[in-house]
Design an enzyme around this catalytic site. Structure first.
Site, short mmCIF file in Angstrom:
data_model
loop_
_atom_site.label_atom_id
_atom_site.label_comp_id
_atom_site.label_asym_id
_atom_site.label_seq_id
_atom_site.Cartn_x
_atom_site.Cartn_y
_atom_site.Cartn_z
N ASP A 28 -32.95 33.61 -3.77
CA ASP A 28 -31.39 33.48 -3.23
C ASP A 28 -31.16 35.08 -3.03
O ASP A 28 -31.49 35.86 -3.75
CB ASP A 28 -30.70 32.94 -4.05
CG ASP A 28 -30.68 33.54 -5.72
OD1 ASP A 28 -31.81 33.86 -6.15
OD2 ASP A 28 -29.54 33.68 -6.13
N GLU B 58 -30.65 33.30 -8.90
CA GLU B 58 -30.63 34.49 -9.74
C GLU B 58 -29.15 35.31 -9.57
O GLU B 58 -28.76 35.72 -10.65
CB GLU B 58 -31.73 35.66 -9.25
CG GLU B 58 -31.90 36.81 -10.22
CD GLU B 58 -30.84 37.87 -9.88
OE1 GLU B 58 -30.81 38.65 -10.82
OE2 GLU B 58 -30.29 37.82 -9.00
#
Lengths: 422, 422
Positions: free
Chosen positions: B104, B169
């Protein structure tokens, strides 16, 4: 004036009290936030017709107002936002008079902050509550019922009296200006803003500004690699508060003597950053600066911009990344008339005849529609009305009904004194 | 280790360079902002399969993660947001290894602030540009191609190697935690975050907080009747910066010695007021505070709240209208391992064999997924990768391709050293 007038008028006001309260309740219950004045103006026009006035209803023409767009807001125009003026034609040779009030209000705001319904018009302990109660549906009702009380006492003004319900005061006064430009000019004007029964011949001006302070983005974990726009704004803000203090110390206008803050500089909104973990790279603040009569908008703008520039020049980052000052719509020039003006002395007489006491004659720090009458209309103008401006935009806005009745009686006596009686 | 390994691996990386750049470009071109990782994970799974790995794809179960919701974000769940793990099974008795990266990214942000397409993966002057280039699609590609380079050189790790592409994350690391909880535990873990090729055995923690500072509304024209939430916040903010300075002075962790700001307290967003002409009655700020390994989240929360309370107690208004501190989701505990840990010493050896120079061994001030491996997973973990974290969330995010190739070679040598060769 014959000495029985104040007593006769006071007696009429006592008789009309239920009608006054009812009219104000009806008005408060119709929302009329700036931009949405139509329904309340319908009610005003009906009320004026019932009071026997000759009623003029018109939507201001944006094209006519556009040249004044620095000081008023044209926005998306005035469809369904008419001005309403009720005329009582004089039968003699007295001085003509405009009694002005604005129908628009600010928003109710957070209803949970109110102890009363924001649009309920509830009464309790001799006060009437609701948005617009004092700012200024109370004043509109006062103007209308002052004229009504006179006529109820069998008295007729010798000169024309125009009761105005104008729109858009809160964003600059397009309505009052449009009335002036339509030709509504008289020998004097009274605006029934909530002055807490003081006679107010001088009104501060105000400018709204936007301040954009640049920073440099960085991840919060290395925040010293960035420059916080929030910290740079704090520095500029401290500087503006120093500037405010210096301006206060320099102002010598007699009606402002002893006032705590004659020219407040308020930061009203602040928005910065988009993420907690990033150093904010831009802060946008909007605020309002006050001016006193005698000050010029253009000069002041240059002074404030110079102050920000000087602060920036003394800062390593801002020197090369200067903050930007821009001016928002709704500029209020300060306006005032002499305390020796006949309008002030006649209103003083009316107050003394009504209350057997001396009036307070004060300046105020806020801007309203006075400038349109004084500067554009070239007529003397004074503000006088019941209610406390401190509550005007706040939760639990109210008007003390006893003060409202006193304002109505005083205004009626003032009409008789100013216009003469037929 | 046989001395030909670094040379053989470096030769493989040289051969694979076009494939490496192509893989990274493909990945950068697939947007994968946190919450929308699905399409990029499909690409990762395909890539792993093409590299001959045994691939495990699963959507984390919100019910399993819910007990950890203080430190990760469950939000609206993980549908279409799978984790992807590719396993290379060992054929010997070495130490197993996890190579982790997150798929991400943050948003591209204002495209006009970029000189390159934010999702273009363009190359120029030996750099590859785009959101995620260094944080951390570059790291994901490095992990995958380190293993590929080894095998291209005919070398096979003796123990299991798991290449992980995890989600989420940026808002707390739900993906890495879900991998640990699924049973992916190894003798060591390497996260290829952009450490600028430093070996990072210690990572700061961070907490995000919201600060609500009350004021008292008033019209700007009588601003001294109100209390500006903006001015009260400025006072609290100065106090927090003093608190930050005291914390910096007190920290003795050796890897943080000499660091400019070990525990930054960043105010990232500020929002106050609703109208330029009203004194703002509420300011809401959100920010991030950093912690160093050895600090405890709960203790620090109490300390920061106590600091705000002490500042409030010293102020006439705030004493009776205390600011409110609350904690946002996405709490990152600090984490670290000893610099004498075998993981650090073996990676040091791999670096020296690859580059013939000494590595930088540093701590970082940002929080990432290390804590899930160290604290929840109970395994040693180190971060090492190409790219500069300072560019990670900024416009023109980039990764230097030369550094990426160095990271890949070093990681390949490290795998050989850590796992042994079959």
């Amino acid at each position: 004036m014959e000495s029985h007038v104040p007593q006769a008028v006071a007696e009429s006001v006592r008789t009309l009290q239920p009608d006054i309260v009812d009219a104000l309740q009806q008005l408060v219950r119709i929302p009329s936030q700036t931009g949405f004045e139509g329904q309340a103006q319908d009610a005003m026009a009906s009320l004026m017709r019932r009071h026997g006035l000759e009623v003029d209803v018109w939507e201001p023409d944006p094209a006519v107002l556009e040249p004044h767009s620095e000081s008023i807001t044209v926005g998306s125009g005035f469809a369904n936002r008419p001005n309403v003026v009720g005329a009582c034609r004089g039968r003699g040779n007295g001085r003509s008079l405009i009694l002005n009030g604005h129908i628009d209000t600010v928003a109710v705001g957070d209803p949970t902050a109110w102890n009363f319904s924001g649009l309920g018009g509830e009464t309790a302990d001799g006060r009437l509550y609701g948005r617009g109660a004092c700012d200024m549906k109370g004043g509109l009702v006062a103007n209308l019922f002052a004229l009504r009380a006179l006529r109820h006492a069998g008295l007729t003004p010798a000169a024309d009296v125009f009761v105005q319900s104008t729109i858009a005061e809160e964003d600059g006064g397009a309505g009052a200006l449009a009335a002036v430009l339509r030709g509504y000019v008289a020998d004097g004007a009274l605006i029934s803003e909530p002055t807490n029964l003081a006679i107010v011949p001088a009104q501060g001006g105000s400018l709204m500004f936007r301040l954009q302070v640049p920073g440099l983005s960085a991840h919060a974990c290395v925040r010293d690699d960035g420059v916080s726009a929030v910290e740079k704004f704090a520095y500029i803000h401290r500087g503006l508060l120093d500037f405010e203090a210096r301006r206060n110390a320099d102002i010598t206008h007699p009606l402002y003597a002893g006032m705590r803050n004659k020219v407040p500089i308020n930061i009203g909104t602040v928005n910065a950053g988009s993420w907690p973990s990033s150093v904010p790279e831009l802060l946008v603040a909007e605020g309002r600066a006050g001016l006193v009569p005698g000050e010029d908008l253009t000069t002041f703008k240059a002074e404030l911009a110079a102050e920000v520039a000087a602060l920036a020049a003394a800062d390593d980052w801002l020197r090369n990344h200067p903050p930007l000052v821009t001016w928002l719509d709704g500029q209020f020039a300060p306006a005032g008339i002499s305390v020796d003006s006949p309008l002030v002395t006649v209103l003083t007489t009316a107050w003394m005849m009504t209350t057997s006491s001396h009036p307070r004659i004060e300046a105020v720090t806020y801007g309203a529609d006075m400038r349109h009458f004084v500067i554009t209309g070239g007529m003397p103008c004074v503000m006088f009305g019941a209610g406390d401006v401190r509550l005007a935009h706040a939760p639990n806005e109210l008007i003390p009904l006893g003060d409202l009745f006193t304002a109505i009686t005083t205004t009626a006596v003032f009409i008789a004194e100013w216009c003469g009686l037929a």
